[in-house]
Design a protein around this motif. Sequence first.
Motif, PDB file in Angstrom:
ATOM      1  N   ARG A   1      33.480  43.162  29.754  1.00 34.77           N
ATOM      2  CA  ARG A   1      32.868  43.309  28.425  1.00 34.77           C
ATOM      3  C   ARG A   1      32.364  44.729  28.212  1.00 34.77           C
ATOM      4  N   ALA A   2      31.751  45.303  29.253  1.00 36.83           N
ATOM      5  CA  ALA A   2      31.257  46.682  29.160  1.00 36.83           C
ATOM      6  C   ALA A   2      32.413  47.645  28.928  1.00 36.83           C
ATOM      7  N   ARG A   3      33.548  47.385  29.562  1.00 39.25           N
ATOM      8  CA  ARG A   3      34.737  48.213  29.363  1.00 39.25           C
ATOM      9  C   ARG A   3      35.175  48.174  27.905  1.00 39.25           C
ATOM     10  N   LEU A   4      35.212  46.982  27.321  1.00 38.29           N
ATOM     11  CA  LEU A   4      35.593  46.860  25.912  1.00 38.29           C
ATOM     12  C   LEU A   4      34.612  47.595  24.995  1.00 38.29           C
ATOM     13  N   GLN A   5      33.325  47.456  25.274  1.00 42.52           N
ATOM     14  CA  GLN A   5      32.303  48.156  24.492  1.00 42.52           C
ATOM     15  C   GLN A   5      32.476  49.662  24.619  1.00 42.52           C
ATOM     16  N   ALA A   6      32.791  50.125  25.836  1.00 40.79           N
ATOM     17  CA  ALA A   6      32.991  51.555  26.056  1.00 40.79           C
ATOM     18  C   ALA A   6      34.160  52.060  25.217  1.00 40.79           C
ATOM     19  N   VAL A   7      35.264  51.342  25.251  1.00 39.43           N
ATOM     20  CA  VAL A   7      36.451  51.740  24.484  1.00 39.43           C
ATOM     21  C   VAL A   7      36.130  51.775  22.993  1.00 39.43           C
ATOM     22  N   GLU A   8      35.430  50.757  22.509  1.00 44.89           N
ATOM     23  CA  GLU A   8      35.062  50.702  21.087  1.00 44.89           C
ATOM     24  C   GLU A   8      34.133  51.844  20.693  1.00 44.89           C
ATOM     25  N   SER A   9      33.369  52.354  21.669  1.00 46.52           N
ATOM     26  CA  SER A   9      32.429  53.451  21.414  1.00 46.52           C
ATOM     27  C   SER A   9      33.020  54.815  21.733  1.00 46.52           C
ATOM     28  N   GLY A  10      34.317  54.849  22.085  1.00 51.36           N
ATOM     29  CA  GLY A  10      34.964  56.118  22.377  1.00 51.36           C
ATOM     30  C   GLY A  10      34.731  56.636  23.784  1.00 51.36           C
ATOM     31  N   HIS A  11      34.348  55.770  24.686  1.00 53.14           N
ATOM     32  CA  HIS A  11      34.110  56.143  26.078  1.00 53.14           C
ATOM     33  C   HIS A  11      35.125  55.444  26.983  1.00 53.14           C
ATOM     34  N   SER A  12      35.104  55.820  28.248  1.00 50.68           N
ATOM     35  CA  SER A  12      35.865  55.071  29.244  1.00 50.68           C
ATOM     36  C   SER A  12      34.899  54.646  30.340  1.00 50.68           C
ATOM     37  N   LEU A  13      35.224  53.560  31.006  1.00 54.47           N
ATOM     38  CA  LEU A  13      34.388  53.036  32.083  1.00 54.47           C
ATOM     39  C   LEU A  13      35.165  53.167  33.381  1.00 54.47           C
ATOM     40  N   ARG A  14      34.612  53.940  34.321  1.00 55.00           N
ATOM     41  CA  ARG A  14      35.228  54.164  35.631  1.00 55.00           C
ATOM     42  C   ARG A  14      34.411  53.436  36.686  1.00 55.00           C
ATOM     43  N   LEU A  15      35.096  52.905  37.689  1.00 53.88           N
ATOM     44  CA  LEU A  15      34.422  52.271  38.816  1.00 53.88           C
ATOM     45  C   LEU A  15      34.534  53.190  40.024  1.00 53.88           C
ATOM     46  N   ALA A  16      33.427  53.443  40.688  1.00 54.91           N
ATOM     47  CA  ALA A  16      33.419  54.329  41.849  1.00 54.91           C
ATOM     48  C   ALA A  16      33.030  53.555  43.104  1.00 54.91           C
ATOM     49  N   ALA A  17      33.755  53.816  44.177  1.00 56.74           N
ATOM     50  CA  ALA A  17      33.472  53.292  45.516  1.00 56.74           C
ATOM     51  C   ALA A  17      33.341  51.766  45.569  1.00 56.74           C
ATOM     52  N   PRO A  18      34.290  51.032  44.970  1.00 59.77           N
ATOM     53  CA  PRO A  18      34.204  49.571  45.059  1.00 59.77           C
ATOM     54  C   PRO A  18      34.501  49.095  46.477  1.00 59.77           C
ATOM     55  N   SER A  19      33.846  48.014  46.875  1.00 67.55           N
ATOM     56  CA  SER A  19      34.071  47.421  48.193  1.00 67.55           C
ATOM     57  C   SER A  19      35.429  46.722  48.220  1.00 67.55           C
ATOM     58  N   ALA A  20      35.850  46.345  49.416  1.00 68.28           N
ATOM     59  CA  ALA A  20      37.106  45.600  49.562  1.00 68.28           C
ATOM     60  C   ALA A  20      37.029  44.284  48.788  1.00 68.28           C
ATOM     61  N   GLN A  21      35.871  43.635  48.803  1.00 68.21           N
ATOM     62  CA  GLN A  21      35.695  42.372  48.071  1.00 68.21           C
ATOM     63  C   GLN A  21      35.851  42.595  46.569  1.00 68.21           C
ATOM     64  N   MET A  22      35.281  43.684  46.068  1.00 67.47           N
ATOM     65  CA  MET A  22      35.374  43.980  44.641  1.00 67.47           C
ATOM     66  C   MET A  22      36.810  44.312  44.251  1.00 67.47           C
ATOM     67  N   LEU A  23      37.479  45.103  45.067  1.00 68.40           N
ATOM     68  CA  LEU A  23      38.881  45.422  44.789  1.00 68.40           C
ATOM     69  C   LEU A  23      39.739  44.170  44.793  1.00 68.40           C
ATOM     70  N   ARG A  24      39.481  43.270  45.731  1.00 66.59           N
ATOM     71  CA  ARG A  24      40.236  42.012  45.804  1.00 66.59           C
ATOM     72  C   ARG A  24      39.994  41.164  44.553  1.00 66.59           C
ATOM     73  N   LEU A  25      38.739  41.091  44.110  1.00 69.12           N
ATOM     74  CA  LEU A  25      38.408  40.341  42.894  1.00 69.12           C
ATOM     75  C   LEU A  25      39.152  40.921  41.692  1.00 69.12           C
ATOM     76  N   LEU A  26      39.158  42.233  41.567  1.00 67.86           N
ATOM     77  CA  LEU A  26      39.883  42.878  40.474  1.00 67.86           C
ATOM     78  C   LEU A  26      41.378  42.603  40.573  1.00 67.86           C
ATOM     79  N   GLU A  27      41.889  42.643  41.798  1.00 63.29           N
ATOM     80  CA  GLU A  27      43.320  42.432  42.009  1.00 63.29           C
ATOM     81  C   GLU A  27      43.751  41.007  41.664  1.00 63.29           C
ATOM     82  N   ILE A  28      43.052  40.011  42.197  1.00 59.40           N
ATOM     83  CA  ILE A  28      43.496  38.627  41.994  1.00 59.40           C
ATOM     84  C   ILE A  28      43.303  38.144  40.561  1.00 59.40           C
ATOM     85  N   THR A  29      42.420  38.807  39.819  1.00 63.50           N
ATOM     86  CA  THR A  29      42.214  38.424  38.423  1.00 63.50           C
ATOM     87  C   THR A  29      43.094  39.230  37.471  1.00 63.50           C
TER      88      THR A  29
END
Length: 99
Positions: A53-81
């Motif tokens: 949701r924050a990513r969508l809000q960022a795009v609508e506001s002319g920004h981008s949302l970057r993720l820094a230093a995600p853990s293996a668990q976080m990367l896996r969650l992003l990947e499987i979804t």
Amino acid sequence: MVRLTGEMDISRVDEVRALLLEAVTRVGGPADIVVDLSGLTFCDSAGLNLLLRARLQAVESGHSLRLAAPSAQMLRLLEITGSLPLFPIDTVQPGFGDP
């Protein structure tokens, strides 16, 4: 930059939501909003939903949302979804490892 620590689950999303939404909708703020995940120990679907949701809000506001230093668990969650391609990922913690 927004730094998240501990667990981001259903019990914390309201607290983190206000912080993220303020950052991504700030007029005159930086174009890239970096979410430092180096201190995040766990993220569930509620936390992921908040980031999406924050990513969508960022795009609508002319920004981008970057993720820094995600853990293996976080990367896996992003990947499987199927969410991984939606976020630019910085693999090192902000401020460290820069030339």
